[in-house]
Design a protein around this motif. Sequence first.
Motif, short mmCIF file in Angstrom:
data_model
loop_
_atom_site.label_atom_id
_atom_site.label_comp_id
_atom_site.label_asym_id
_atom_site.label_seq_id
_atom_site.Cartn_x
_atom_site.Cartn_y
_atom_site.Cartn_z
N LEU A 255 0.84 -1.22 -0.02
CA LEU A 255 0.01 -0.01 -0.01
C LEU A 255 0.90 1.11 0.04
CD1 LEU A 255 -2.91 -0.91 2.27
CD2 LEU A 255 -3.06 -0.97 -0.22
N PRO A 256 1.91 1.31 0.56
CA PRO A 256 2.82 2.83 0.56
C PRO A 256 3.26 2.89 -0.54
CG PRO A 256 3.40 1.21 2.73
CD PRO A 256 2.46 0.58 1.98
N LEU A 257 3.36 1.70 -1.55
CA LEU A 257 3.91 2.09 -2.77
C LEU A 257 2.75 2.63 -4.02
CD1 LEU A 257 5.65 -1.08 -3.40
CD2 LEU A 257 6.62 0.98 -2.56
N ILE A 258 1.50 2.87 -3.37
CA ILE A 258 0.63 3.47 -4.43
C ILE A 258 1.09 4.75 -4.81
CG2 ILE A 258 -2.03 4.19 -4.61
CD1 ILE A 258 -2.52 1.94 -2.70
N GLY A 259 1.06 5.05 -5.98
CA GLY A 259 1.38 6.36 -6.69
C GLY A 259 2.74 6.35 -7.28
N GLU A 260 3.35 5.02 -6.99
CA GLU A 260 4.70 4.83 -7.84
C GLU A 260 4.21 4.11 -9.12
OE1 GLU A 260 7.95 5.01 -7.21
OE2 GLU A 260 8.29 5.08 -4.66
N SER A 261 5.02 4.59 -9.99
CA SER A 261 4.85 4.06 -11.55
C SER A 261 5.88 3.26 -11.64
CB SER A 261 5.38 5.54 -12.57
OG SER A 261 5.17 5.17 -13.85
N VAL A 262 5.33 2.13 -11.72
CA VAL A 262 6.03 0.74 -12.01
C VAL A 262 5.30 -0.15 -13.41
CG1 VAL A 262 6.70 0.57 -9.78
CG2 VAL A 262 4.80 -0.65 -10.32
N ASP A 263 5.93 -0.95 -13.91
CA ASP A 263 5.28 -1.71 -15.14
C ASP A 263 4.71 -3.15 -14.35
OD1 ASP A 263 6.26 -0.21 -17.11
OD2 ASP A 263 8.37 -1.04 -16.78
N PHE A 264 5.11 -3.66 -13.23
CA PHE A 264 4.41 -4.60 -12.54
C PHE A 264 5.07 -4.69 -11.21
CE2 PHE A 264 8.23 -6.59 -14.64
CZ PHE A 264 8.67 -7.19 -13.66
N VAL A 265 4.40 -5.49 -10.39
CA VAL A 265 4.59 -5.83 -8.92
C VAL A 265 4.83 -7.22 -8.85
CG1 VAL A 265 3.60 -5.70 -6.57
CG2 VAL A 265 2.97 -3.66 -8.34
N VAL A 266 5.96 -7.69 -7.98
CA VAL A 266 6.07 -9.12 -7.75
C VAL A 266 5.94 -9.38 -6.50
CG1 VAL A 266 8.52 -8.98 -7.97
CG2 VAL A 266 7.60 -10.96 -8.33
N TRP A 267 5.23 -10.31 -5.85
CA TRP A 267 5.32 -10.84 -4.77
C TRP A 267 5.76 -12.19 -4.58
CZ3 TRP A 267 -0.56 -9.76 -2.82
CH2 TRP A 267 -0.77 -8.76 -2.45
N PRO A 268 6.14 -12.75 -3.35
CA PRO A 268 7.01 -14.05 -3.26
C PRO A 268 6.01 -15.13 -3.44
CG PRO A 268 7.16 -12.70 -1.27
CD PRO A 268 6.21 -11.86 -2.04
N GLU A 269 6.66 -16.45 -3.10
CA GLU A 269 6.10 -17.73 -3.35
C GLU A 269 5.07 -17.54 -1.93
OE1 GLU A 269 7.42 -22.36 -2.52
OE2 GLU A 269 8.70 -20.58 -1.82
N ASN A 270 3.82 -18.21 -2.24
CA ASN A 270 2.97 -18.28 -1.06
C ASN A 270 2.49 -16.92 -0.55
OD1 ASN A 270 5.04 -21.08 -0.01
ND2 ASN A 270 3.25 -21.25 -1.20
N ALA A 271 2.79 -15.86 -1.10
CA ALA A 271 2.29 -14.48 -0.91
C ALA A 271 0.79 -14.37 -0.42
CB ALA A 271 2.88 -13.43 -1.55
N SER A 272 0.04 -15.17 -1.27
CA SER A 272 -1.49 -14.95 -0.99
C SER A 272 -1.62 -16.48 -0.48
CB SER A 272 -2.13 -14.77 -2.37
OG SER A 272 -3.59 -15.06 -2.30
N ASP A 273 -1.87 -16.58 0.66
CA ASP A 273 -2.27 -17.93 1.40
C ASP A 273 -3.75 -18.52 1.09
OD1 ASP A 273 -3.00 -15.50 3.14
OD2 ASP A 273 -3.37 -17.01 4.74
N ILE A 274 -4.50 -17.49 0.50
CA ILE A 274 -5.68 -18.00 -0.12
C ILE A 274 -5.79 -17.86 -1.63
CG2 ILE A 274 -8.22 -17.53 -0.23
CD1 ILE A 274 -7.88 -16.10 2.48
N ASP A 275 -6.18 -18.85 -2.31
CA ASP A 275 -6.20 -19.08 -3.54
C ASP A 275 -7.17 -18.22 -4.23
OD1 ASP A 275 -6.15 -19.87 -6.30
OD2 ASP A 275 -6.81 -22.07 -6.02
N PRO A 276 -6.79 -17.11 -4.91
CA PRO A 276 -7.59 -16.17 -5.50
C PRO A 276 -8.42 -16.66 -6.85
CG PRO A 276 -5.33 -15.58 -6.14
CD PRO A 276 -5.32 -16.76 -5.22
N THR A 277 -8.06 -17.75 -7.42
CA THR A 277 -8.65 -18.38 -8.31
C THR A 277 -9.84 -19.13 -7.81
OG1 THR A 277 -7.46 -20.40 -8.49
CG2 THR A 277 -6.59 -18.50 -9.66
N ARG A 278 -9.89 -19.41 -6.65
CA ARG A 278 -11.11 -20.00 -5.91
C ARG A 278 -11.72 -19.04 -4.85
NH1 ARG A 278 -10.85 -25.66 -5.96
NH2 ARG A 278 -11.54 -25.95 -4.38
#
Length: 507
Positions: A255-278
Amino acid sequence: MGGNESAFSLPLWASVLVAAGAGAILDAGFPDRDWWFLAPLGVALMLVALLGRSLGTGLLVGLVAGLSFWLIHIYWITLYLGLVPWFALGGLQSLFFGLGLGLTALVLRHGPRLWPSVWGRVGLVPVIVAGLWTAREAISAVWPYGGFAWGRVALSQSESPFGSLVAWVGLSGLSFILVWLSALAVQLLREPDLAHTLRAAVAVGAVALVLAIPAWPTLPSGTTRLAAVQGNADAGLFAEYSPGQILQDHTSATLPLIGESVDFVVWPENASDIDPTRSAAAAQVLDYISTEMDAPLITGTITQPEDTYFNSSLLWEAGRGAVDVYDKVHPVPFAEYMPDRAFWRPFAPELIDLIARDYGIGTRDNVFNIDGVLAGIAICFDIADDQLVQEMIDSGAQLILAQTNNADFGHTDESVQQLAIARLRAIQTGRTVVNISTVGSSAIITPNGDTLDSLPTFTAGAMVQTVPLSDTITPAMVAGRATEWLLSGLGLAGLALCLGAARRHRR
């Protein structure tokens, strides 16, 4: 020396003691200590311990050296899993080590008789020894159950002057060179007929020749600006957390990065412990991050498309969901899945039952097209797999995103050992490598091996950097596994000749 088997040989008890010390010295060449110059010294001491040994005593010396090295090198396993997995993995790798050094003892014993001239002994014996070491590393890196590509001598050199050689010869080639230099030094010590000055000149000249090879030039083909987020999430195997906590940790760090101009954001392995496809709720969180950052998000999660679980990386776009998925091709045996569960369970049922969920083996390619930027995806130990790295470069990857979850290993050496592999991969492939972890060690490594940015361990934060992209193909990636096959073949061919010489000698 002529037909003598060795001009120098220790008593067996002394050889065992030297081998035990040599294993510890070899480990000290790796991170965290990172005294890289000790790695070839450790190898040389192992070879000294083998001089004059038969196959049987060579196996014993090799096993002691292997146990000394491996039980120190992977002690981090004990932090959560205890002693049994530590001894099991360390013992298996030590068996490979013992067999490799036992066969090497035969080369050191009979090679000088097979090549009786001084320059034959100095020129050929070290090459055969280094080839056998390379073959042993190559086999244990892929077998059994996909192997364990850890602890290779080359991996000690991520911060050394020898590190740039991986762009030319790859990891197997670098291991070969280091062991060759060690074996050459030992062989020169066995040649009393050569003047001291000549022996020193040959040894110094060999090192100087190797170091004179220039770094492979990597030309940038463009740049991309990215944000790599470390959530400092308690994501360990036995961690107690409420569902969604790890996702929340990485969201809060982004959230503190909002406003930064980036081409993509990368999170680590297992960063979402809930499957967003389900889970619609998790999908809304990823949509929010992607929308507010105005950029795609690459995140690790556990997916279950049908009846099989996968350790997956998702390329997520707001409103479109997962537009690409990479499922880990090399899940770690006895950690992410239990091979031959019925066979192994009687030996340690409580430990085997800890692995309640078996991850499937992925079949998708490991490259994402992120709005025209081709990114190779490596999940955790994938970065140590030579074939997977080769495949992403063959598919046109312009940088590598190495997502990992080191929370199980605390402040041990595991995370810095893995970062060392990532650094060598950057040099080998000529690509920027973004090593992003849930807890560290997280860093952005440029193609020449320099650290562009890094984060303190166990601290939430983000790296926002403009990084170079590259289409350069290094000689190591052109040759691929052929270098490993060639060098291993030299060792095995030389071993076969020495075995023939041994049989003739007995007759």
